[in-house]
Design a protein around this motif. Structure first.
Motif, PDB file in Angstrom:
ATOM      1  N   LYS A  76      10.265  34.704  15.921  1.00 43.66           N
ATOM      2  CA  LYS A  76      10.068  35.945  15.155  1.00 43.66           C
ATOM      3  C   LYS A  76       9.169  35.670  13.948  1.00 43.66           C
ATOM      4  O   LYS A  76       9.449  36.127  12.830  1.00 43.66           O
ATOM      5  CB  LYS A  76      11.405  36.532  14.717  1.00 43.66           C
ATOM      6  N   THR A  77       8.120  34.928  14.180  1.00 40.19           N
ATOM      7  CA  THR A  77       7.246  34.485  13.091  1.00 40.19           C
ATOM      8  C   THR A  77       5.784  34.703  13.459  1.00 40.19           C
ATOM      9  O   THR A  77       5.393  34.468  14.606  1.00 40.19           O
ATOM     10  CB  THR A  77       7.500  33.004  12.775  1.00 40.19           C
ATOM     11  N   VAL A  78       5.032  35.148  12.487  1.00 46.07           N
ATOM     12  CA  VAL A  78       3.589  35.277  12.618  1.00 46.07           C
ATOM     13  C   VAL A  78       2.940  34.241  11.701  1.00 46.07           C
ATOM     14  O   VAL A  78       3.434  33.998  10.592  1.00 46.07           O
ATOM     15  CB  VAL A  78       3.131  36.694  12.235  1.00 46.07           C
ATOM     16  N   TYR A  79       1.857  33.654  12.167  1.00 46.51           N
ATOM     17  CA  TYR A  79       1.184  32.609  11.431  1.00 46.51           C
ATOM     18  C   TYR A  79      -0.248  33.013  11.084  1.00 46.51           C
ATOM     19  O   TYR A  79      -0.864  33.817  11.780  1.00 46.51           O
ATOM     20  CB  TYR A  79       1.140  31.318  12.257  1.00 46.51           C
ATOM     21  N   LEU A  80      -0.741  32.421  10.032  1.00 54.82           N
ATOM     22  CA  LEU A  80      -2.159  32.542   9.692  1.00 54.82           C
ATOM     23  C   LEU A  80      -2.668  31.129   9.427  1.00 54.82           C
ATOM     24  O   LEU A  80      -2.348  30.523   8.396  1.00 54.82           O
ATOM     25  CB  LEU A  80      -2.378  33.427   8.469  1.00 54.82           C
ATOM     26  N   GLN A  81      -3.421  30.610  10.378  1.00 58.72           N
ATOM     27  CA  GLN A  81      -4.045  29.299  10.220  1.00 58.72           C
ATOM     28  C   GLN A  81      -5.369  29.491   9.516  1.00 58.72           C
ATOM     29  O   GLN A  81      -6.230  30.239  10.003  1.00 58.72           O
ATOM     30  CB  GLN A  81      -4.258  28.637  11.583  1.00 58.72           C
ATOM     31  N   MET A  82      -5.523  28.837   8.382  1.00 65.81           N
ATOM     32  CA  MET A  82      -6.721  29.002   7.572  1.00 65.81           C
ATOM     33  C   MET A  82      -7.447  27.666   7.483  1.00 65.81           C
ATOM     34  O   MET A  82      -6.898  26.694   6.935  1.00 65.81           O
ATOM     35  CB  MET A  82      -6.344  29.495   6.170  1.00 65.81           C
ATOM     36  N   ASN A  83      -8.644  27.622   8.023  1.00 60.55           N
ATOM     37  CA  ASN A  83      -9.460  26.410   8.010  1.00 60.55           C
ATOM     38  C   ASN A  83     -10.719  26.629   7.189  1.00 60.55           C
ATOM     39  O   ASN A  83     -11.097  27.774   6.902  1.00 60.55           O
ATOM     40  CB  ASN A  83      -9.836  26.019   9.435  1.00 60.55           C
ATOM     41  N   SER A  84     -11.359  25.541   6.828  1.00 64.29           N
ATOM     42  CA  SER A  84     -12.613  25.604   6.057  1.00 64.29           C
ATOM     43  C   SER A  84     -12.467  26.520   4.856  1.00 64.29           C
ATOM     44  O   SER A  84     -13.308  27.396   4.612  1.00 64.29           O
ATOM     45  CB  SER A  84     -13.757  26.087   6.956  1.00 64.29           C
TER      46      SER A  84
END
Length: 116
Positions: A76-84
């Motif tokens: 029940k989790t949403v992720y935001l992968q932030m690169n650069s």
């Protein structure tokens, strides 16, 4: 109603990466779309990314190719992968959920600071 709690913010150098998490609880079965917004000091809140119930995603122009939104239904989790990451990504990041009745829920926000 849905309750949302963000985590994962912090201080990172330019060029680095962070992954934000948004844990949902409550009436999550009614969520139609989950969004990530951000607000920098003195600026309006802007949409960063969103993921729809069917899996479609879209992104703000300034983060395309660098950020990725995803979800884990079991957790029940949403992720935001932030690169650069860039200095201009510095902001408070908020998780937002909209249900099928168009009711919105917001998390408390998590600070992301990118040092140049």
């Amino acid at each position: 109603q849905v309750q949302l709690v963000e985590s994962g913010g912090g201080l990172v150098q330019a060029g680095g990466s962070l992954r934000l998490s948004c844990a949902a609880s409550g009436s999550i079965f009614s969520i139609n779309v989950m969004c990530w917004y951000r607000q920098a000091p003195g600026k309006q809140r802007e949409l960063v990314a969103r993921i729809f119930h069917a899996g479609r995603t879209d992104y703000g122009e300034s983060v395309k190719g660098r950020f990725t939104v995803s979800r884990d239904n079991a957790k029940k989790t949403v992720y935001l992968q932030m690169n650069s990451l860039k200095a201009e990504d510095t902001a408070i990041y908020y998780c937002n959920g909209i249900d099928v009745f168009n009711r919105e829920s917001w998390g408390q926000g998590t600070q992301v600071t990118v040092s140049s």
